[in-house]
Enzyme design. Structure first.
Site, mmCIF file in Angstrom:
data_model
loop_
_atom_site.group_PDB
_atom_site.id
_atom_site.type_symbol
_atom_site.label_atom_id
_atom_site.label_comp_id
_atom_site.label_asym_id
_atom_site.label_seq_id
_atom_site.Cartn_x
_atom_site.Cartn_y
_atom_site.Cartn_z
ATOM 1 N N THR A 1 -6.457 -0.637 -20.366
ATOM 2 C CA THR A 1 -6.184 -1.926 -19.744
ATOM 3 C C THR A 1 -4.828 -2.396 -20.260
ATOM 4 O OG1 THR A 1 -7.244 -3.145 -21.527
ATOM 5 C CG2 THR A 1 -8.621 -2.593 -19.627
ATOM 6 N N ASP B 1 -10.401 6.615 -23.097
ATOM 7 C CA ASP B 1 -10.228 5.246 -22.600
ATOM 8 C C ASP B 1 -9.820 4.394 -23.790
ATOM 9 O OD1 ASP B 1 -10.458 2.647 -21.766
ATOM 10 O OD2 ASP B 1 -12.494 2.840 -20.972
ATOM 11 N N GLU C 1 0.843 -1.206 0.000
ATOM 12 C CA GLU C 1 0.000 0.000 0.000
ATOM 13 C C GLU C 1 0.867 1.240 0.000
ATOM 14 O OE1 GLU C 1 -2.531 -0.626 3.372
ATOM 15 O OE2 GLU C 1 -4.076 -1.565 2.151
ATOM 16 N N ARG D 1 -3.771 -8.967 -16.630
ATOM 17 C CA ARG D 1 -4.995 -8.183 -16.421
ATOM 18 C C ARG D 1 -4.675 -7.017 -15.496
ATOM 19 N NH1 ARG D 1 -8.457 -11.510 -18.761
ATOM 20 N NH2 ARG D 1 -10.039 -9.893 -18.710
HETATM 21 C C1 LIG Z 1 -12.234 -3.739 -21.431
HETATM 22 C C2 LIG Z 1 -12.579 -2.325 -21.216
HETATM 23 C C3 LIG Z 1 -12.696 -1.778 -19.932
HETATM 24 C C4 LIG Z 1 -12.741 -2.597 -18.657
HETATM 25 O O1 LIG Z 1 -11.752 -3.443 -18.417
HETATM 26 P P1 LIG Z 1 -11.916 -4.635 -17.324
HETATM 27 O O2 LIG Z 1 -10.509 -5.014 -17.113
HETATM 28 O O3 LIG Z 1 -12.760 -5.659 -17.985
HETATM 29 O O4 LIG Z 1 -12.568 -4.067 -16.113
HETATM 30 C C5 LIG Z 1 -12.919 -0.422 -19.802
HETATM 31 N N1 LIG Z 1 -13.045 0.353 -20.890
HETATM 32 C C6 LIG Z 1 -12.988 -0.137 -22.146
HETATM 33 C C7 LIG Z 1 -13.143 0.781 -23.297
HETATM 34 C C8 LIG Z 1 -12.764 -1.499 -22.353
HETATM 35 O O5 LIG Z 1 -12.706 -1.964 -23.599
#
Ligand SMILES: *Cc1c(COP(=O)(O)O)cnc(C)c1O
Length: 421
Positions: free
Chosen positions: A229, A202, A57, A238
């Site tokens: 991600t 994103d 942490e 992950r």
């Molecule tokens: C896959 C994805 C996420 C979420 O990722 P997780 O690891 O499944 O929680 C968020 N935003 C976008 C655009 C994604 O394609």
């Protein structure tokens, strides 16, 4: 001394058998789900390492527990490499996955009830971009923009600008999980500047392709926040990363920990550091170029065979086949038929889909995993032929059996990285 594997086999055969089964499943067929990939063997080694034992942490140099000499090293390497790759002023590598990474950004900048613009889920946006079924959907006042069927399914920037001017959002979010075209970051940014909104991109799906330099990088367009991600086109473990301008560094770090999370998963962060190291090598750019070339090839082979793609094609790693228009049955039927021939894809809602989400009109396909496996343009042609044959005869057991045998024969010649044979 017994290896870790042997211990698992001897002491928990039920779990061991499931692991062996999953390895065999992954090796036998081909993965076309665009958000999946086969990670590096080095990352698998990191994930299964003693870094998982450690509580860390805090951040490098400022932790709440002792014993951090090596965790600090790996987190610092992960951050430095990621900053270099994405030309970002600051990065946080602790988000446990994609969804919490986005929540951490929202919670750091928005008050409950604030207005946010995001792409509609049914038009390719992600659940975490304010879908009504998500907690974020109820916490903030989301206004959802859409794609325009009159413009080949591109994002309708005139409508987006009008919405932004009328609603004065605190933040504009762009990014997608099902949109086969490039995003015009400059247009998002100029609309956001006009109305005084923060910008967030994103790039979860395309993070690897941005890192490899084959797609535009929103950090270069002055975005305040870029999230990705690490397990999709990036090919890592992950996890999630938040890239941001230096002025938001402290706020973002506080939002991830202690705001939202407890201890970071150091075995994952070790895997992220390795993944960033791989992405800095010239090989990774080659890989990304091949992902795009394969997607172009697969899209044109499929359309050549009569399939109808949303937006007519692809500019990235993914494509959405409108199965109702192409084959006169829905995406659920298509997903199941392809599953039977060891080609894995996912059913997918298409823009303005007349069908419900569990029986949507489309399927979504992508090339990152197949490219990792070593598939090239010749294999894309085979995949397209097999998919078209399967989808022309989704109920015909003898066709399905014949195609499955051919798919599995090809896959047997392209081993999955990380599975020891
Ligand atoms: C896959 C994805 C996420 C979420 O990722 P997780 O690891 O499944 O929680 C968020 N935003 C976008 C655009 C994604 O394609």
């Amino acid at each position: 001394m017994d290896s870790n594997r042997t211990l698992l086999q001897n002491n928990d055969p039920e779990i061991y058998d499931a692991l062996i089964g999953e390895e065999a499943r992954q090796a036998a067929g081909i993965e076309l789900i665009p958000s999946e990939n086969y990670t590096y063997p080095e990352v698998i080694a990191a994930l299964g390492s003693v870094f998982t034992n450690k509580y860390s942490e805090g951040y490098p140099g400022r932790r709440y527990y002792g014993g951090q000499e090596y965790t600090d090293v790996i987190e610092e390497i992960a951050r430095t490499r990621a900053k270099q790759i994405f030309r970002a002023e600051h990065v946080n590598v602790q988000p446990l996955s994609g969804a919490p990474m986005n929540v951490a950004v929202y919670m750091s900048m928005l008050q409950p009830g604030d207005t946010v613009l995001g792409m509609d889920l049914s038009h390719g946006g992600h659940l975490t971009h304010g879908a009504p079924v998500s907690h974020m959907g109820t916490l903030y006042n989301w206004i959802r923009y859409k794609t325009n069927p009159e413009a080949q399914g591109a994002i309708d920037f005139d409508a987006l600008r009008k919405t932004a001017v009328e609603n004065k959002p605190r933040m504009i979010v762009c990014g997608f999980s099902s949109y086969p075209r490039n995003l015009a970051y400059a247009q998002f940014k100029s609309i956001a500047d006009e109305v005084g909104a923060l910008t967030m991109a994103d790039i979860s799906h395309i993070g690897g392709l941005v890192a490899g330099g084959v797609l535009d990088n929103p950090c270069d367009f002055g975005f305040d926040f870029v999230t990705t991600t690490t397990h999709k086109s990036m090919r890592g473990p992950r996890g999630g990363m938040i890239l941001c301008k230096a002025e938001f560094a402290k706020t973002i770090d506080k939002s991830v920990f202690p705001g939202l999370q407890g201890g970071p998963h150091m075995n994952n962060i070790c895997g992220i550091a390795i993944t960033m190291g791989k992405a800095l090598k010239p090989d990774f750019k080659d890989y990304c170029e091949k992902v795009l070339t394969n997607a172009q090839a697969l899209a044109s082979d499929l359309t050549g065979g009569g399939a109808k793609l949303v937006t007519g094609g692809t500019s990235n790693h993914m494509m959405v086949v409108d199965c109702v228009q192409s084959f006169d049955f829905n995406g659920k039927v298509a997903e199941k038929a392809l599953d039977e021939v060891s080609i894995t894809c996912n059913k997918q809602i298409v823009p303005d889909d007349p069908n419900p989400p569990l029986r949507p009109s489309g399927i979504r396909l992508g090339t990152p995993a197949a490219t990792t496996r070593g598939f090239g343009v010749a294999e894309m042609k085979k995949l397209s032929d097999w998919m078209l044959r399967t989808l022309a005869n989704p109920q015909d057991k003898s066709v399905l059996a014949a195609v499955k045998a051919e798919v599995e024969e090809l896959c047997s010649r392209f081993p999955v990285p990380g599975i020891e044979r």
